[in-house]
Design a protein around this motif. Structure first.
Motif, short mmCIF file in Angstrom:
data_model
loop_
_atom_site.label_atom_id
_atom_site.label_comp_id
_atom_site.label_asym_id
_atom_site.label_seq_id
_atom_site.Cartn_x
_atom_site.Cartn_y
_atom_site.Cartn_z
N MET A 1 30.88 59.69 38.21
CA MET A 1 31.46 58.99 39.33
C MET A 1 32.42 57.92 38.86
SD MET A 1 28.72 58.36 42.27
CE MET A 1 27.27 59.32 42.44
N ASP A 2 33.30 58.29 37.98
CA ASP A 2 34.27 57.32 37.48
C ASP A 2 35.53 57.29 38.32
OD1 ASP A 2 32.65 56.46 35.48
OD2 ASP A 2 33.43 57.85 34.00
N SER A 3 35.55 58.00 39.42
CA SER A 3 36.74 58.06 40.26
C SER A 3 36.67 56.98 41.34
CB SER A 3 36.85 59.43 40.91
OG SER A 3 37.89 59.45 41.85
N PRO A 4 37.76 56.26 41.53
CA PRO A 4 37.76 55.26 42.62
C PRO A 4 37.66 55.91 44.00
CG PRO A 4 39.74 55.07 41.27
CD PRO A 4 38.96 56.21 40.74
N LYS A 5 38.08 57.17 44.12
CA LYS A 5 38.00 57.84 45.41
C LYS A 5 36.55 58.07 45.82
CE LYS A 5 42.42 60.16 45.27
NZ LYS A 5 43.11 61.45 45.29
N VAL A 6 35.68 58.34 44.85
CA VAL A 6 34.27 58.55 45.16
C VAL A 6 33.68 57.28 45.76
CG1 VAL A 6 32.01 59.00 44.16
CG2 VAL A 6 33.98 60.32 43.41
N GLN A 7 33.97 56.16 45.17
CA GLN A 7 33.45 54.90 45.70
C GLN A 7 33.99 54.63 47.10
OE1 GLN A 7 35.20 51.40 44.41
NE2 GLN A 7 33.65 50.08 45.28
N TYR A 9 35.06 56.85 49.37
CA TYR A 9 34.47 57.77 50.34
C TYR A 9 33.01 57.42 50.64
CZ TYR A 9 38.59 60.68 49.53
OH TYR A 9 39.86 61.15 49.43
N LEU A 10 32.25 57.02 49.62
CA LEU A 10 30.88 56.61 49.85
C LEU A 10 30.81 55.36 50.71
CD1 LEU A 10 29.13 57.14 46.41
CD2 LEU A 10 28.63 58.31 48.55
N ASP A 11 31.72 54.43 50.47
CA ASP A 11 31.74 53.19 51.25
C ASP A 11 32.08 53.47 52.71
OD1 ASP A 11 31.41 50.40 51.26
OD2 ASP A 11 33.59 50.12 51.30
N ILE A 12 33.06 54.32 52.94
CA ILE A 12 33.45 54.65 54.32
C ILE A 12 32.31 55.38 55.03
CG2 ILE A 12 34.99 56.10 55.70
CD1 ILE A 12 37.20 55.40 53.66
N ALA A 13 31.68 56.33 54.34
CA ALA A 13 30.57 57.07 54.95
C ALA A 13 29.39 56.16 55.25
CB ALA A 13 30.14 58.20 54.02
N ALA A 14 29.10 55.23 54.33
CA ALA A 14 27.97 54.32 54.54
C ALA A 14 28.21 53.40 55.73
CB ALA A 14 27.75 53.50 53.27
N SER A 50 27.37 53.64 46.55
CA SER A 50 28.73 53.14 46.38
C SER A 50 28.77 52.01 45.36
CB SER A 50 29.28 52.65 47.72
OG SER A 50 30.52 52.04 47.57
N LEU A 51 27.78 51.12 45.42
CA LEU A 51 27.72 50.03 44.44
C LEU A 51 27.45 50.57 43.04
CD1 LEU A 51 25.72 47.36 46.42
CD2 LEU A 51 28.13 47.29 45.80
N PHE A 52 26.60 51.58 42.94
CA PHE A 52 26.31 52.20 41.65
C PHE A 52 27.55 52.88 41.09
CE2 PHE A 52 24.81 55.78 39.08
CZ PHE A 52 24.06 55.08 38.15
N ALA A 53 28.34 53.52 41.96
CA ALA A 53 29.56 54.19 41.51
C ALA A 53 30.61 53.18 41.07
CB ALA A 53 30.12 55.07 42.62
N SER A 54 30.62 52.00 41.68
CA SER A 54 31.66 51.02 41.37
C SER A 54 31.37 50.21 40.11
CB SER A 54 31.87 50.08 42.55
OG SER A 54 30.74 49.24 42.70
#
Length: 68
Positions: A1-7, A9-14, A50-54
């Motif tokens: 999960m090193d992509s900023p897009k993953v963080q 998308y997770l933030d928006i979904a949450a 999201s926090l874990f990914a960031s």
């Protein structure tokens, strides 16, 4: 999960799940209240994801390059 897009998308979904869950709990009755509670719990779990990914992105810019 090193992509900023993953963080992102997770933030928006949450946040979306938390808003929908809160609306279900406030405006609907019966079994929908429990659906709202479940949506809120899933939203909080996704916020943690999201926090874990960031945490790996702190030293990176949004384009993926390292800060100097």
């Amino acid at each position: 999960m090193d992509s900023p897009k993953v963080q992102l998308y997770l933030d928006i979904a949450a946040k979306g799940l938390c808003i929908v869950g809160a609306a279900l709990m406030i405006f609907l009755r019966g079994g929908w209240f429990y659906v709202g509670v479940v949506a809120m719990v899933l939203g909080v779990l996704l916020m943690g994801g999201s926090l874990f990914a960031s945490r790996n992105l702190r030293g990176r810019r949004w384009d993926g390059t390292r800060r100097t």
